[in-house]
Design a protein around this motif. Structure first.
Motif, PDB file in Angstrom:
ATOM      1  N   ASN A  53     -30.328  36.278 -60.200  1.00 40.54           N
ATOM      2  CA  ASN A  53     -30.349  36.580 -58.774  1.00 40.54           C
ATOM      3  C   ASN A  53     -29.206  37.523 -58.417  1.00 40.54           C
ATOM      4  O   ASN A  53     -28.097  37.403 -58.962  1.00 40.54           O
ATOM      5  CB  ASN A  53     -30.245  35.297 -57.948  1.00 40.54           C
ATOM      6  N   LEU A  54     -29.475  38.438 -57.492  1.00 40.50           N
ATOM      7  CA  LEU A  54     -28.497  39.465 -57.134  1.00 40.50           C
ATOM      8  C   LEU A  54     -28.112  39.343 -55.664  1.00 40.50           C
ATOM      9  O   LEU A  54     -28.925  38.957 -54.825  1.00 40.50           O
ATOM     10  CB  LEU A  54     -29.063  40.864 -57.401  1.00 40.50           C
ATOM     11  N   GLN A  55     -26.861  39.703 -55.384  1.00 42.78           N
ATOM     12  CA  GLN A  55     -26.413  39.785 -53.995  1.00 42.78           C
ATOM     13  C   GLN A  55     -26.821  41.152 -53.434  1.00 42.78           C
ATOM     14  O   GLN A  55     -27.646  41.851 -54.016  1.00 42.78           O
ATOM     15  CB  GLN A  55     -24.898  39.564 -53.946  1.00 42.78           C
ATOM     16  N   GLU A  56     -26.264  41.536 -52.321  1.00 48.02           N
ATOM     17  CA  GLU A  56     -26.633  42.805 -51.691  1.00 48.02           C
ATOM     18  C   GLU A  56     -26.488  43.952 -52.681  1.00 48.02           C
ATOM     19  O   GLU A  56     -25.480  44.074 -53.366  1.00 48.02           O
ATOM     20  CB  GLU A  56     -25.766  43.048 -50.461  1.00 48.02           C
ATOM     21  N   ASN A  57     -27.500  44.807 -52.741  1.00 51.50           N
ATOM     22  CA  ASN A  57     -27.479  45.928 -53.680  1.00 51.50           C
ATOM     23  C   ASN A  57     -28.360  47.051 -53.164  1.00 51.50           C
ATOM     24  O   ASN A  57     -29.086  46.887 -52.170  1.00 51.50           O
ATOM     25  CB  ASN A  57     -27.943  45.466 -55.071  1.00 51.50           C
ATOM     26  N   GLU A  58     -28.304  48.179 -53.856  1.00 55.05           N
ATOM     27  CA  GLU A  58     -29.095  49.352 -53.479  1.00 55.05           C
ATOM     28  C   GLU A  58     -30.166  49.670 -54.514  1.00 55.05           C
ATOM     29  O   GLU A  58     -30.745  50.755 -54.494  1.00 55.05           O
ATOM     30  CB  GLU A  58     -28.170  50.562 -53.292  1.00 55.05           C
ATOM     31  N   GLY A  59     -30.399  48.755 -55.430  1.00 55.36           N
ATOM     32  CA  GLY A  59     -31.443  48.968 -56.421  1.00 55.36           C
ATOM     33  C   GLY A  59     -30.937  48.820 -57.844  1.00 55.36           C
ATOM     34  O   GLY A  59     -29.776  48.459 -58.091  1.00 55.36           O
ATOM     35  N   LEU A  60     -31.820  49.090 -58.796  1.00 51.34           N
ATOM     36  CA  LEU A  60     -31.528  48.913 -60.217  1.00 51.34           C
ATOM     37  C   LEU A  60     -31.936  50.145 -61.019  1.00 51.34           C
ATOM     38  O   LEU A  60     -32.902  50.833 -60.675  1.00 51.34           O
ATOM     39  CB  LEU A  60     -32.264  47.696 -60.770  1.00 51.34           C
ATOM     40  N   ILE A 114     -35.578  45.077 -79.742  1.00 52.15           N
ATOM     41  CA  ILE A 114     -35.963  45.551 -78.410  1.00 52.15           C
ATOM     42  C   ILE A 114     -34.877  45.164 -77.417  1.00 52.15           C
ATOM     43  O   ILE A 114     -34.330  44.056 -77.480  1.00 52.15           O
ATOM     44  CB  ILE A 114     -37.312  44.935 -77.973  1.00 52.15           C
ATOM     45  N   ARG A 115     -34.591  46.094 -76.492  1.00 52.27           N
ATOM     46  CA  ARG A 115     -33.639  45.807 -75.422  1.00 52.27           C
ATOM     47  C   ARG A 115     -34.210  46.253 -74.079  1.00 52.27           C
ATOM     48  O   ARG A 115     -34.763  47.347 -73.966  1.00 52.27           O
ATOM     49  CB  ARG A 115     -32.306  46.523 -75.657  1.00 52.27           C
ATOM     50  N   ILE A 116     -34.069  45.380 -73.078  1.00 52.52           N
ATOM     51  CA  ILE A 116     -34.401  45.728 -71.706  1.00 52.52           C
ATOM     52  C   ILE A 116     -33.116  45.558 -70.905  1.00 52.52           C
ATOM     53  O   ILE A 116     -32.611  44.432 -70.759  1.00 52.52           O
ATOM     54  CB  ILE A 116     -35.515  44.834 -71.135  1.00 52.52           C
ATOM     55  N   SER A 117     -32.586  46.677 -70.400  1.00 53.13           N
ATOM     56  CA  SER A 117     -31.287  46.652 -69.718  1.00 53.13           C
ATOM     57  C   SER A 117     -31.446  46.979 -68.243  1.00 53.13           C
ATOM     58  O   SER A 117     -32.274  47.822 -67.867  1.00 53.13           O
ATOM     59  CB  SER A 117     -30.322  47.656 -70.355  1.00 53.13           C
ATOM     60  N   GLN A 118     -30.630  46.333 -67.411  1.00 57.80           N
ATOM     61  CA  GLN A 118     -30.641  46.578 -65.972  1.00 57.80           C
ATOM     62  C   GLN A 118     -29.207  46.709 -65.456  1.00 57.80           C
ATOM     63  O   GLN A 118     -28.342  45.902 -65.796  1.00 57.80           O
ATOM     64  CB  GLN A 118     -31.351  45.431 -65.244  1.00 57.80           C
ATOM     65  N   GLN A 119     -29.021  47.760 -64.664  1.00 53.09           N
ATOM     66  CA  GLN A 119     -27.704  48.043 -64.111  1.00 53.09           C
ATOM     67  C   GLN A 119     -27.847  48.383 -62.638  1.00 53.09           C
ATOM     68  O   GLN A 119     -28.780  49.103 -62.235  1.00 53.09           O
ATOM     69  CB  GLN A 119     -27.037  49.197 -64.856  1.00 53.09           C
ATOM     70  N   LEU A 120     -26.936  47.871 -61.823  1.00 53.14           N
ATOM     71  CA  LEU A 120     -26.981  48.148 -60.393  1.00 53.14           C
ATOM     72  C   LEU A 120     -26.709  49.624 -60.138  1.00 53.14           C
ATOM     73  O   LEU A 120     -25.842  50.230 -60.771  1.00 53.14           O
ATOM     74  CB  LEU A 120     -25.951  47.304 -59.655  1.00 53.14           C
ATOM     75  N   LEU A 121     -27.456  50.213 -59.191  1.00 53.35           N
ATOM     76  CA  LEU A 121     -27.237  51.600 -58.792  1.00 53.35           C
ATOM     77  C   LEU A 121     -26.004  51.718 -57.922  1.00 53.35           C
ATOM     78  O   LEU A 121     -25.658  50.787 -57.187  1.00 53.35           O
ATOM     79  CB  LEU A 121     -28.458  52.117 -58.028  1.00 53.35           C
TER      80      LEU A 121
END
Length: 316
Positions: A284-291, A309-316
């Motif tokens: 779960n994420l707090q306030e953000n502008e996307g990924l 295999i890798r699936i990576s997610q980083q906040l914009l």
């Protein structure tokens, strides 16, 4: 009577002869019960017995037992024992074939190492083991969305699927047991250790990857196979890998029911679920502008099978 006593005293040799002829006292000769028989009829070194006992022992205890004697070392190091223990602890089915001894496979699976131990160790922050799943087919579905349609066209290209469903199909995947970890690493863009940027990565690998020479010497590299941005607020960062052959299974479809296994809205701890043919994570994420989402794959050589295999997610 006195003559008799005198005669006995004066003739001691005759008394000695009588004593020699006397029958000795014997103990009872009743049959002994079976549990009191001599130990020679029972062997403490029964391989069948110890093979069964070994099935209830963990890896550390097995190694300690193997060090006690040559006999135990020979018996405990049987490949069948380590195969049973490995499959038991990973809770997966047996593959058709493995290229390494099961003792080595068990060690590489449970010695505390992960993919960032070998590479990019300076970027690594933390990790947790999710578990193991089984890829029976050679096609895997990678997605960061858990609200996919019931059926996905298999003839779509990766580019079209990324545009339409934010997912991709990956073929020529090595079948067998896969181990999944959740990794937390620093921002890969900069080299500053003080950077607050972090990246969540669902990291899955074939169970034999760490034993392969191509991985150990660094000749196998991860390649980017797709990426996209979600330029709006998102509630959570999710990633999932499915065996396409079992995508319609009840257990696999249960992964899409995010409410059944993800954390409550105010729970910021990562959560994961794993089935026999699928694995998924969500944070779960707090306030953000996307990924910003990336899909990476490692092949065993230029045209080899996919082994990681890798699936990576980083906040914009």
């Amino acid at each position: 009577m006195g003559k008799r006593l005198q005669s006995a005293v004066l003739q001691p040799d005759r008394v000695e002869k009588r004593l020699r002829r006397t029958k000795p006292i014997c103990s009872c000769s009743s049959p002994r019960p079976p549990f009191l028989t001599a130990h020679s009829s029972f062997s403490w070194f029964e391989e069948d017995v110890w093979s069964e006992i070994a099935k209830f022992m963990d890896g550390r205890s097995l190694v300690m037992l193997a060090l006690t004697s040559k006999w135990f070392h020979r018996m405990i190091m049987e490949d069948s024992i380590w195969k049973f223990v490995c499959l038991r602890d990973l809770q997966v089915q047996a593959p058709d074939h493995v290229a390494f001894k099961w003792f080595k496979i068990y060690t590489s699976s449970f010695d505390g190492s992960h993919s960032y131990t070998f590479r990019q160790q300076g970027k690594h922050i933390d990790w947790m083991r999710i578990g193991a799943f089984f890829l029976e087919s050679s096609v895997a579905l990678l997605t960061d969305r858990l609200n996919l349609p019931a059926k996905i066209p298999k003839d779509d290209t990766t580019e079209r699927m990324l545009q339409s469903y934010d997912c991709c199909l990956l073929d020529n995947v090595k079948s067998g047991i896969w181990i999944a970890d959740l990794q937390l690493v620093r921002c890969p863009v900069c080299d500053l250790n003080t950077c607050d940027g972090t990246m969540q990565t669902l990291d899955a690998r074939h169970i034999e990857l760490f034993l392969c020479e191509g991985f150990q010497n660094g000749s196998w590299e991860y390649e980017l196979i797709g990426s996209h941005d979600v330029k709006e607020r998102v509630d959570g960062a999710s990633g999932a890998i499915f065996d396409v052959k079992h995508l319609e299974n009840r257990t696999s479809r249960a992964v899409f029911d995010l409410k059944s296994w993800a954390g409550k809205p105010n729970d910021w701890q990562p959560k994961a679920t794993i089935t026999l043919h699928a694995v998924a994570v969500n944070t779960n994420l707090q306030e953000n502008e996307g990924l910003h989402i990336k899909y990476h794959a490692m092949r065993a050589g230029a045209d080899g099978q996919v082994v990681s295999i890798r699936i990576s997610q980083q906040l914009l």
